[in-house]
Design a protein around this motif. Structure first.
Motif, mmCIF file in Angstrom:
data_model
loop_
_atom_site.group_PDB
_atom_site.id
_atom_site.type_symbol
_atom_site.label_atom_id
_atom_site.label_comp_id
_atom_site.label_asym_id
_atom_site.label_seq_id
_atom_site.Cartn_x
_atom_site.Cartn_y
_atom_site.Cartn_z
ATOM 1 N N ALA A 108 -1.756 1.899 9.573
ATOM 2 C CA ALA A 108 -0.164 1.107 10.102
ATOM 3 C C ALA A 108 -1.074 0.530 11.725
ATOM 4 N N ARG A 109 -2.053 1.481 12.329
ATOM 5 C CA ARG A 109 -2.610 0.954 13.437
ATOM 6 C C ARG A 109 -3.289 -0.819 13.490
ATOM 7 N N PRO A 110 -2.190 -1.878 14.494
ATOM 8 C CA PRO A 110 -2.304 -2.801 14.671
ATOM 9 C C PRO A 110 -4.327 -3.348 14.241
ATOM 10 N N GLU A 111 -4.675 -2.328 14.959
ATOM 11 C CA GLU A 111 -6.545 -2.509 15.342
ATOM 12 C C GLU A 111 -7.324 -1.855 13.835
ATOM 13 N N ALA A 112 -6.284 -0.914 12.969
ATOM 14 C CA ALA A 112 -7.142 -0.925 11.249
ATOM 15 C C ALA A 112 -7.688 -2.754 10.823
ATOM 16 N N ALA A 151 -9.520 19.826 -4.063
ATOM 17 C CA ALA A 151 -8.454 20.769 -2.955
ATOM 18 C C ALA A 151 -7.119 20.260 -3.201
ATOM 19 N N GLY A 152 -6.833 20.110 -4.537
ATOM 20 C CA GLY A 152 -5.408 20.051 -4.274
ATOM 21 C C GLY A 152 -4.484 19.466 -2.973
ATOM 22 N N ASP A 153 -4.697 18.625 -2.479
ATOM 23 C CA ASP A 153 -3.993 18.460 -1.209
ATOM 24 C C ASP A 153 -4.374 16.359 -1.219
ATOM 25 N N PHE A 154 -3.831 15.808 -2.246
ATOM 26 C CA PHE A 154 -3.815 14.390 -1.932
ATOM 27 C C PHE A 154 -2.430 13.553 -1.875
ATOM 28 N N PRO A 155 -1.474 14.160 -1.988
ATOM 29 C CA PRO A 155 -0.207 13.768 -1.235
ATOM 30 C C PRO A 155 -0.390 14.053 0.880
ATOM 31 N N GLU A 156 -1.442 14.917 1.464
ATOM 32 C CA GLU A 156 -0.998 15.254 2.309
ATOM 33 C C GLU A 156 -2.030 14.342 3.336
ATOM 34 N N ARG A 157 -3.144 14.018 2.379
ATOM 35 C CA ARG A 157 -4.322 13.328 2.655
ATOM 36 C C ARG A 157 -3.883 11.659 2.981
ATOM 37 N N VAL A 158 -2.963 11.528 1.945
ATOM 38 C CA VAL A 158 -2.200 9.782 1.495
ATOM 39 C C VAL A 158 -1.850 9.771 3.159
ATOM 40 N N GLU A 159 -0.946 10.836 2.811
ATOM 41 C CA GLU A 159 -0.041 10.655 4.706
ATOM 42 C C GLU A 159 -0.976 9.664 5.955
ATOM 43 N N ARG A 160 -2.054 10.813 5.837
ATOM 44 C CA ARG A 160 -3.245 9.907 7.002
ATOM 45 C C ARG A 160 -3.294 9.527 7.026
ATOM 46 N N THR A 161 -3.884 8.417 5.277
ATOM 47 C CA THR A 161 -4.568 7.124 5.212
ATOM 48 C C THR A 161 -3.594 6.586 5.602
ATOM 49 N N LEU A 162 -2.628 6.414 5.143
ATOM 50 C CA LEU A 162 -1.214 5.422 5.510
ATOM 51 C C LEU A 162 -0.803 5.363 6.259
ATOM 52 N N MET A 209 0.644 -1.181 0.371
ATOM 53 C CA MET A 209 -0.073 0.198 -0.060
ATOM 54 C C MET A 209 0.617 1.052 -0.262
ATOM 55 N N THR A 210 1.592 1.299 0.763
ATOM 56 C CA THR A 210 2.679 2.428 1.061
ATOM 57 C C THR A 210 3.900 2.504 -0.988
ATOM 58 N N SER A 211 4.135 1.297 -1.081
ATOM 59 C CA SER A 211 4.813 1.538 -2.170
ATOM 60 C C SER A 211 3.432 2.981 -3.044
ATOM 61 N N ALA A 212 2.475 2.034 -3.705
ATOM 62 C CA ALA A 212 1.869 1.750 -4.558
ATOM 63 C C ALA A 212 1.029 3.510 -4.030
ATOM 64 N N THR A 213 1.214 4.235 -3.110
ATOM 65 C CA THR A 213 0.918 5.011 -3.120
ATOM 66 C C THR A 213 1.781 5.680 -3.234
ATOM 67 N N GLU A 214 2.852 5.939 -2.494
ATOM 68 C CA GLU A 214 4.059 6.692 -2.687
ATOM 69 C C GLU A 214 4.614 7.270 -4.116
ATOM 70 N N ARG A 215 4.233 6.034 -5.408
ATOM 71 C CA ARG A 215 3.979 6.516 -6.602
ATOM 72 C C ARG A 215 3.052 7.224 -7.093
ATOM 73 N N THR A 216 1.650 6.867 -6.554
ATOM 74 C CA THR A 216 0.957 7.697 -6.956
ATOM 75 C C THR A 216 1.144 9.237 -6.632
#
Length: 183
Positions: free
Chosen positions: A86-90, A71-82, A11-18
């Motif tokens: 990253a929390r085990p309970e997720a 909004a033009g803030d996708f890179p910031e949003r996906v940091e919050r998504t990842l 997920m991290t790799s795909a997100t970073e590429r996008t």
């Protein structure tokens, strides 16, 4: 925990590429067509913003969110998504908003990042080489879920590709993309 340990790097790799592609988009490219028939580049990025917000909410057992304006803030949003994933309970149980196991939701997110990364790269005339492990995982999942995805409007009609086509081309065909699409 195995799903988290296996999936988070993908997920991290795909997100970073996008996210890297989104960062490179210039204002004059926002109106370019994409392989998503109803999206130009700006619409695609807006969709990605919603995907990031939605899957962050789902990882936190929150509600299904609605897509807002660009909004033009996708890179910031996906940091919050990842960070949320990253929390085990997720990874435990099912998401109340969609009633699907959390591992299924994580796979849906992975498919979105891999395929929409390609959509954006194609629209911009750039090469796109997703992580082969992410493609393999996304293809297996999509192969199992394609009919449900089509019923829910997430995938288009399948595009035939050769049986010996590369795995990524098979994934694209499964979700309704023509691997040969160009602007």
């Amino acid at each position: 925990m195995d799903d988290m340990d296996d999936m988070m790097p993908l997920m991290t790799s795909a997100t970073e590429r996008t996210a890297g592609l989104v960062r490179e988009v210039r204002q004059e490219q926002l109106g370019l067509p994409t392989p998503c028939e109803t999206f130009d580049v700006k619409d695609l990025i807006n969709h990605l913003e919603w995907v990031a917000e939605l899957f962050e909410s789902l990882a936190r057992q929150g509600p299904r969110t609605e897509q807002g304006p660009y909004a033009g803030d996708f890179p910031e949003r996906v940091e919050r998504t990842l960070a949320a994933w990253a929390r085990p309970e997720a990874w435990q149980g099912a998401g109340p908003a969609m009633g699907l196991p959390m591992t299924v939701l994580a796979h849906m997110y992975l498919v979105d990042m891999v395929v929409h990364g390609w959509d954006l790269a194609r629209a911009l005339g750039q090469e796109y080489a997703p992580d082969s492990a992410a493609v393999a995982r996304a293809e297996r999942f999509t192969d199992e879920m394609a009919e449900m995805g089509r019923r829910r409007g997430a995938f288009g009609p399948p595009v035939p590709v050769a049986e010996d086509a590369p795995p990524f081309d098979r994934l694209l065909g499964l979700v309704g993309r023509d691997p040969a699409w160009t602007t």
